[in-house]
Motif scaffolding. Structure first.
Motif, PDB file in Angstrom:
ATOM      1  N   HIS A 157       0.850  -1.187   0.000  1.00 56.81           N
ATOM      2  CA  HIS A 157       0.000   0.000   0.000  1.00 56.81           C
ATOM      3  C   HIS A 157       0.881   1.231   0.000  1.00 56.81           C
ATOM      4  O   HIS A 157       1.332   1.687   1.033  1.00 56.81           O
ATOM      5  N   LEU A 158       1.130   1.730  -1.205  1.00 56.28           N
ATOM      6  CA  LEU A 158       2.056   2.844  -1.365  1.00 56.28           C
ATOM      7  C   LEU A 158       1.308   4.130  -1.686  1.00 56.28           C
ATOM      8  O   LEU A 158       0.282   4.106  -2.374  1.00 56.28           O
ATOM      9  N   THR A 159       1.847   5.240  -1.220  1.00 52.45           N
ATOM     10  CA  THR A 159       1.298   6.541  -1.609  1.00 52.45           C
ATOM     11  C   THR A 159       1.777   6.816  -3.040  1.00 52.45           C
ATOM     12  O   THR A 159       2.729   6.182  -3.504  1.00 52.45           O
ATOM     13  N   PRO A 160       1.129   7.756  -3.746  1.00 48.91           N
ATOM     14  CA  PRO A 160       1.568   8.032  -5.125  1.00 48.91           C
ATOM     15  C   PRO A 160       3.057   8.382  -5.216  1.00 48.91           C
ATOM     16  O   PRO A 160       3.735   7.931  -6.134  1.00 48.91           O
ATOM     17  N   ILE A 161       3.567   9.145  -4.270  1.00 45.59           N
ATOM     18  CA  ILE A 161       4.994   9.508  -4.313  1.00 45.59           C
ATOM     19  C   ILE A 161       5.868   8.281  -4.066  1.00 45.59           C
ATOM     20  O   ILE A 161       6.873   8.081  -4.755  1.00 45.59           O
ATOM     21  N   GLU A 162       5.487   7.452  -3.127  1.00 45.99           N
ATOM     22  CA  GLU A 162       6.268   6.238  -2.867  1.00 45.99           C
ATOM     23  C   GLU A 162       6.291   5.349  -4.108  1.00 45.99           C
ATOM     24  O   GLU A 162       7.315   4.770  -4.451  1.00 45.99           O
ATOM     25  N   PHE A 163       5.144   5.257  -4.784  1.00 45.59           N
ATOM     26  CA  PHE A 163       5.099   4.430  -5.995  1.00 45.59           C
ATOM     27  C   PHE A 163       5.998   5.013  -7.087  1.00 45.59           C
ATOM     28  O   PHE A 163       6.731   4.289  -7.758  1.00 45.59           O
ATOM     29  N   LYS A 164       5.955   6.335  -7.245  1.00 44.65           N
ATOM     30  CA  LYS A 164       6.810   6.993  -8.240  1.00 44.65           C
ATOM     31  C   LYS A 164       8.283   6.730  -7.941  1.00 44.65           C
ATOM     32  O   LYS A 164       9.079   6.458  -8.841  1.00 44.65           O
ATOM     33  N   LEU A 165       8.621   6.821  -6.661  1.00 47.54           N
ATOM     34  CA  LEU A 165      10.004   6.563  -6.239  1.00 47.54           C
ATOM     35  C   LEU A 165      10.420   5.133  -6.562  1.00 47.54           C
ATOM     36  O   LEU A 165      11.504   4.896  -7.093  1.00 47.54           O
ATOM     37  N   LEU A 166       9.529   4.205  -6.246  1.00 47.10           N
ATOM     38  CA  LEU A 166       9.829   2.791  -6.495  1.00 47.10           C
ATOM     39  C   LEU A 166      10.009   2.538  -8.000  1.00 47.10           C
ATOM     40  O   LEU A 166      10.912   1.810  -8.410  1.00 47.10           O
ATOM     41  N   CYS A 167       9.179   3.163  -8.821  1.00 47.12           N
ATOM     42  CA  CYS A 167       9.298   3.010 -10.281  1.00 47.12           C
ATOM     43  C   CYS A 167      10.624   3.577 -10.769  1.00 47.12           C
ATOM     44  O   CYS A 167      11.318   2.947 -11.571  1.00 47.12           O
ATOM     45  N   VAL A 176      23.411   4.115  -9.323  1.00 44.54           N
ATOM     46  CA  VAL A 176      23.307   5.045  -8.198  1.00 44.54           C
ATOM     47  C   VAL A 176      22.609   6.304  -8.723  1.00 44.54           C
ATOM     48  O   VAL A 176      23.083   6.924  -9.671  1.00 44.54           O
ATOM     49  N   LEU A 177      21.469   6.643  -8.126  1.00 41.00           N
ATOM     50  CA  LEU A 177      20.752   7.852  -8.540  1.00 41.00           C
ATOM     51  C   LEU A 177      21.004   8.950  -7.516  1.00 41.00           C
ATOM     52  O   LEU A 177      20.866   8.721  -6.319  1.00 41.00           O
ATOM     53  N   THR A 178      21.363  10.123  -7.971  1.00 41.76           N
ATOM     54  CA  THR A 178      21.671  11.200  -7.021  1.00 41.76           C
ATOM     55  C   THR A 178      20.377  11.828  -6.488  1.00 41.76           C
ATOM     56  O   THR A 178      19.309  11.711  -7.094  1.00 41.76           O
ATOM     57  N   HIS A 179      20.513  12.525  -5.363  1.00 47.29           N
ATOM     58  CA  HIS A 179      19.363  13.228  -4.776  1.00 47.29           C
ATOM     59  C   HIS A 179      18.753  14.169  -5.817  1.00 47.29           C
ATOM     60  O   HIS A 179      17.533  14.243  -5.964  1.00 47.29           O
ATOM     61  N   THR A 180      19.610  14.890  -6.541  1.00 41.66           N
ATOM     62  CA  THR A 180      19.119  15.846  -7.537  1.00 41.66           C
ATOM     63  C   THR A 180      18.324  15.137  -8.628  1.00 41.66           C
ATOM     64  O   THR A 180      17.232  15.573  -8.990  1.00 41.66           O
ATOM     65  N   PHE A 181      18.871  14.041  -9.130  1.00 45.51           N
ATOM     66  CA  PHE A 181      18.185  13.298 -10.191  1.00 45.51           C
ATOM     67  C   PHE A 181      16.801  12.839  -9.708  1.00 45.51           C
ATOM     68  O   PHE A 181      15.800  12.983 -10.410  1.00 45.51           O
ATOM     69  N   ILE A 182      16.763  12.305  -8.498  1.00 44.55           N
ATOM     70  CA  ILE A 182      15.492  11.772  -7.983  1.00 44.55           C
ATOM     71  C   ILE A 182      14.479  12.889  -7.758  1.00 44.55           C
ATOM     72  O   ILE A 182      13.343  12.802  -8.230  1.00 44.55           O
ATOM     73  N   THR A 183      14.893  13.957  -7.099  1.00 43.29           N
ATOM     74  CA  THR A 183      13.927  15.020  -6.810  1.00 43.29           C
ATOM     75  C   THR A 183      13.459  15.708  -8.101  1.00 43.29           C
ATOM     76  O   THR A 183      12.291  16.058  -8.226  1.00 43.29           O
ATOM     77  N   GLN A 184      14.367  15.824  -9.088  1.00 42.30           N
ATOM     78  CA  GLN A 184      13.964  16.401 -10.386  1.00 42.30           C
ATOM     79  C   GLN A 184      12.887  15.532 -11.024  1.00 42.30           C
ATOM     80  O   GLN A 184      11.937  16.041 -11.616  1.00 42.30           O
ATOM     81  N   ILE A 186      10.828  13.382  -9.463  1.00 39.66           N
ATOM     82  CA  ILE A 186       9.608  13.255  -8.664  1.00 39.66           C
ATOM     83  C   ILE A 186       8.857  14.582  -8.585  1.00 39.66           C
ATOM     84  O   ILE A 186       7.648  14.637  -8.753  1.00 39.66           O
ATOM     85  N   TRP A 187       9.581  15.649  -8.295  1.00 32.56           N
ATOM     86  CA  TRP A 187       8.921  16.945  -8.091  1.00 32.56           C
ATOM     87  C   TRP A 187       9.221  17.962  -9.195  1.00 32.56           C
ATOM     88  O   TRP A 187       8.735  19.088  -9.135  1.00 32.56           O
ATOM     89  N   SER A 190      14.742  20.669  -7.584  1.00 31.59           N
ATOM     90  CA  SER A 190      15.585  20.110  -6.537  1.00 31.59           C
ATOM     91  C   SER A 190      15.989  21.183  -5.558  1.00 31.59           C
ATOM     92  O   SER A 190      17.028  21.809  -5.682  1.00 31.59           O
ATOM     93  N   TRP A 191      15.106  21.424  -4.605  1.00 27.90           N
ATOM     94  CA  TRP A 191      15.407  22.411  -3.588  1.00 27.90           C
ATOM     95  C   TRP A 191      15.890  21.681  -2.355  1.00 27.90           C
ATOM     96  O   TRP A 191      15.681  20.480  -2.193  1.00 27.90           O
ATOM     97  N   GLU A 192      16.493  22.451  -1.477  1.00 25.62           N
ATOM     98  CA  GLU A 192      17.021  21.888  -0.227  1.00 25.62           C
ATOM     99  C   GLU A 192      15.954  21.058   0.493  1.00 25.62           C
ATOM    100  O   GLU A 192      16.200  19.941   0.896  1.00 25.62           O
ATOM    101  N   ASN A 193      14.738  21.605   0.609  1.00 24.68           N
ATOM    102  CA  ASN A 193      13.719  20.856   1.367  1.00 24.68           C
ATOM    103  C   ASN A 193      13.151  19.668   0.578  1.00 24.68           C
ATOM    104  O   ASN A 193      12.554  18.771   1.160  1.00 24.68           O
ATOM    105  N   ASP A 194      13.376  19.632  -0.749  1.00 28.35           N
ATOM    106  CA  ASP A 194      12.956  18.448  -1.510  1.00 28.35           C
ATOM    107  C   ASP A 194      13.824  17.254  -1.131  1.00 28.35           C
ATOM    108  O   ASP A 194      13.351  16.127  -1.066  1.00 28.35           O
TER     109      ASP A 194
END
Ligand code: CA
Length: 233
Positions: A157-167, A176-184, A186-187, A190-194
């Motif tokens: 039972h995943l939230t939409p964001i969790e599912f997007k992350l898993l995909c 290895v995916l960087t924080h910037t790549f992932i936040t770009q 998903i959202w 890529s801001w500090e709070n992302d």
């Protein structure tokens, strides 16, 4: 099966010899290059299976070599960095490198990294051959089209964001995916709070996915760099 062909890009002869000797004694074929220019030429004319790329080259930055290779090929690139700063690795990963090794590294580490990359290649080839819409890794099954995921046959039972992350992680399994790549992805930014939110979503995703979230099997953390989905047997 042919022995894998590795392109070794390193301008420092002792390091290059160590790598090529290791490759030779471990059933790999290799080509070597001592500059960025030569690396690009070898990569385009010989189509190696994997590139081992030193980031500090005499004629150009290793990141430029990655960008050039990525303009025509997705072949796996493992960067070798003498600099311990995370920013260099992150820049290389964002430019399209798959993995990294930090100098000094042991022969065992080098071989382990090559095996991970080879497994990923085989795995991705199988995935593509099997079906483009379902991803299977150990007990995890992700149904991209159906928008759902299962662990050991039980729906997660995943939230939409969790599912997007898993995909995103599963479509790039082994990388290895960087924080910037992932936040770009998903959202779209890529801001500090992302990055802070990403940690929170990753923690909740792991709670649902991992038998022991403190010893994760599926998603590996690279501190200060990002995350990687591992191939689970
Ligand atoms: Ca160098």
């Amino acid at each position: 099966m042919n022995k894998p062909l590795i392109l070794v890009v390193e301008d420092d002869p002792p390091v290059r010899n160590l790598i090529t000797t290791t490759l030779k004694t471990n059933d790999y074929r290799y080509l070597s290059a001592g500059s960025g220019e030569a690396a690009i030429m070898e990569a385009s004319s010989h189509n190696p299976d994997i590139v081992l790329l030193d980031l500090g080259l005499p004629d150009m930055d290793g990141v430029q070599v990655i960008e050039k290779i990525r303009s025509w090929s997705n072949l796996p690139i493992i960067v070798i960095s003498a600099r311990s700063e995370d920013t260099d690795k992150i820049e290389a990963l964002d430019a399209g490198a798959d993995d990294y090794l930090t100098k000094p590294f042991s022969v065992e580490e080098l071989l382990a990294r090559l095996r991970v990359t080879q497994r990923r290649l085989a795995f991705m080839t199988d995935q593509v051959a099997a079906s483009g819409s379902v991803f299977v890794n150990g007990k995890l099954r992700v149904d991209y089209a159906g928008g759902c995921a299962f662990l050991d046959g039980q729906e997660l039972h995943l939230t939409p964001i969790e599912f997007k992350l898993l995909c995103l992680l599963s479509k790039n399994a082994g990388k290895v995916l960087t924080h910037t790549f992932i936040t770009q992805n998903i959202w779209g930014r890529s801001w500090e709070n992302d990055v802070a939110s990403l940690r929170v979503f990753m923690a909740t995703l792991r709670k649902k996915l991992e038998a022991d979230p403190d010893a994760p099997q599926y998603i590996q953390t690279h501190i200060g760099v990002g995350y990687r989905m591992m191939k689970v047997e």
